[in-house]
Design a protein around this motif. Sequence first.
Motif, PDB file in Angstrom:
ATOM      1  N   THR A 185      26.468  30.683   4.061  1.00 30.24           N
ATOM      2  CA  THR A 185      27.123  30.144   2.872  1.00 30.24           C
ATOM      3  C   THR A 185      26.094  29.969   1.763  1.00 30.24           C
ATOM      4  O   THR A 185      24.915  29.698   2.017  1.00 30.24           O
ATOM      5  CB  THR A 185      27.779  28.789   3.168  1.00 30.24           C
ATOM      6  N   ASP A 186      26.573  30.143   0.538  1.00 36.76           N
ATOM      7  CA  ASP A 186      25.718  29.910  -0.633  1.00 36.76           C
ATOM      8  C   ASP A 186      25.640  28.415  -0.854  1.00 36.76           C
ATOM      9  O   ASP A 186      26.645  27.727  -0.826  1.00 36.76           O
ATOM     10  CB  ASP A 186      26.310  30.587  -1.874  1.00 36.76           C
ATOM     11  N   GLU A 203      29.786  39.680   2.007  1.00 36.57           N
ATOM     12  CA  GLU A 203      30.607  38.586   1.491  1.00 36.57           C
ATOM     13  C   GLU A 203      32.070  38.862   1.812  1.00 36.57           C
ATOM     14  O   GLU A 203      32.613  39.899   1.446  1.00 36.57           O
ATOM     15  CB  GLU A 203      30.413  38.441  -0.019  1.00 36.57           C
ATOM     16  N   PRO A 245      34.385  34.112  -1.540  1.00 39.51           N
ATOM     17  CA  PRO A 245      33.371  33.579  -2.457  1.00 39.51           C
ATOM     18  C   PRO A 245      32.453  32.567  -1.760  1.00 39.51           C
ATOM     19  O   PRO A 245      32.926  31.593  -1.184  1.00 39.51           O
ATOM     20  CB  PRO A 245      34.208  32.913  -3.565  1.00 39.51           C
ATOM     21  N   GLY A 246      31.167  32.867  -1.763  1.00 38.55           N
ATOM     22  CA  GLY A 246      30.182  31.987  -1.158  1.00 38.55           C
ATOM     23  C   GLY A 246      30.074  32.056   0.352  1.00 38.55           C
ATOM     24  O   GLY A 246      29.330  31.287   0.959  1.00 38.55           O
ATOM     25  N   LEU A 247      30.806  32.974   0.987  1.00 40.19           N
ATOM     26  CA  LEU A 247      30.768  33.102   2.449  1.00 40.19           C
ATOM     27  C   LEU A 247      30.429  34.532   2.840  1.00 40.19           C
ATOM     28  O   LEU A 247      31.126  35.471   2.463  1.00 40.19           O
ATOM     29  CB  LEU A 247      32.116  32.718   3.071  1.00 40.19           C
ATOM     30  N   ARG A 248      29.348  34.674   3.594  1.00 36.17           N
ATOM     31  CA  ARG A 248      28.940  35.994   4.094  1.00 36.17           C
ATOM     32  C   ARG A 248      28.891  35.954   5.616  1.00 36.17           C
ATOM     33  O   ARG A 248      28.627  34.916   6.217  1.00 36.17           O
ATOM     34  CB  ARG A 248      27.566  36.360   3.543  1.00 36.17           C
ATOM     35  N   MET A 300      35.149  42.969  -0.372  1.00 34.66           N
ATOM     36  CA  MET A 300      33.928  42.605   0.318  1.00 34.66           C
ATOM     37  C   MET A 300      32.748  43.249  -0.393  1.00 34.66           C
ATOM     38  O   MET A 300      32.801  44.404  -0.783  1.00 34.66           O
ATOM     39  CB  MET A 300      33.956  43.103   1.767  1.00 34.66           C
ATOM     40  N   SER A 301      31.675  42.498  -0.482  1.00 36.46           N
ATOM     41  CA  SER A 301      30.466  43.051  -1.060  1.00 36.46           C
ATOM     42  C   SER A 301      29.294  42.701  -0.164  1.00 36.46           C
ATOM     43  O   SER A 301      29.361  41.794   0.647  1.00 36.46           O
ATOM     44  CB  SER A 301      30.239  42.498  -2.470  1.00 36.46           C
ATOM     45  N   SER A 302      28.229  43.470  -0.297  1.00 41.93           N
ATOM     46  CA  SER A 302      27.052  43.192   0.515  1.00 41.93           C
ATOM     47  C   SER A 302      25.809  43.331  -0.337  1.00 41.93           C
ATOM     48  O   SER A 302      25.771  44.056  -1.317  1.00 41.93           O
ATOM     49  CB  SER A 302      26.983  44.130   1.726  1.00 41.93           C
ATOM     50  N   ASP A 303      24.795  42.600   0.067  1.00 41.65           N
ATOM     51  CA  ASP A 303      23.480  42.674  -0.546  1.00 41.65           C
ATOM     52  C   ASP A 303      22.631  43.476   0.425  1.00 41.65           C
ATOM     53  O   ASP A 303      22.344  43.015   1.526  1.00 41.65           O
ATOM     54  CB  ASP A 303      22.935  41.253  -0.745  1.00 41.65           C
TER      55      ASP A 303
END
Length: 184
Positions: free
Chosen positions: A182-183, A24, A27-30, A1-4
């Motif tokens: 979503t991205d 996240e 991929p592409g889902l946060r 998991m990653s976060s901005d």
Amino acid sequence: MSSDASASHRLTIGSVSRDLPLVEVAPGLRIAVLNTLGDTELVEMSATLLAGRLAGLDYSALVTAEAKSIPLIHALSVRTGHPYVVLRKSWKPYMGDALSATTQSITTGHRQTLYLDAKDRGLVEGHSVVLVDDVISTGSTVEAMQELMRAADARVIASAAICTEGDGGTGAIALAHLPLFTDE
């Protein structure tokens, strides 16, 4: 998991607002992560509002899965006068002949097993219960809790949460809804 660190979603429960970090999970889902641990103000407000929503229901106990919803269920128990049961995520020898059910967590992305301690079975067996979670997303944790309650001969009359998320939580008593990000 990653976060901005700069990306967040504003959540308001009663008079309490929080900026939830977007993390996240695929991929592409946060998702907007709600962490109630240590957030006494949010937990207390949520418990007060949820207790009001549960007031007309006839039930004997509250049931949750450990860990982030434990402060919420404790505060709900104080307000409603109903005992609570925490379904554990690991078996310990003192739990005796525990019942178990397995689920897939959207937060961790891993399968997890929930256990109903033998001593807690008496609080739910033959009784009506309300399932409690901090966030109901895919519904997989609620399904595992329901499976355990069926095995313990308990009747689930409602599910309650601070938030539902995405398409999950249909029919749950909730105070807010969190979208999926979503991205595009």
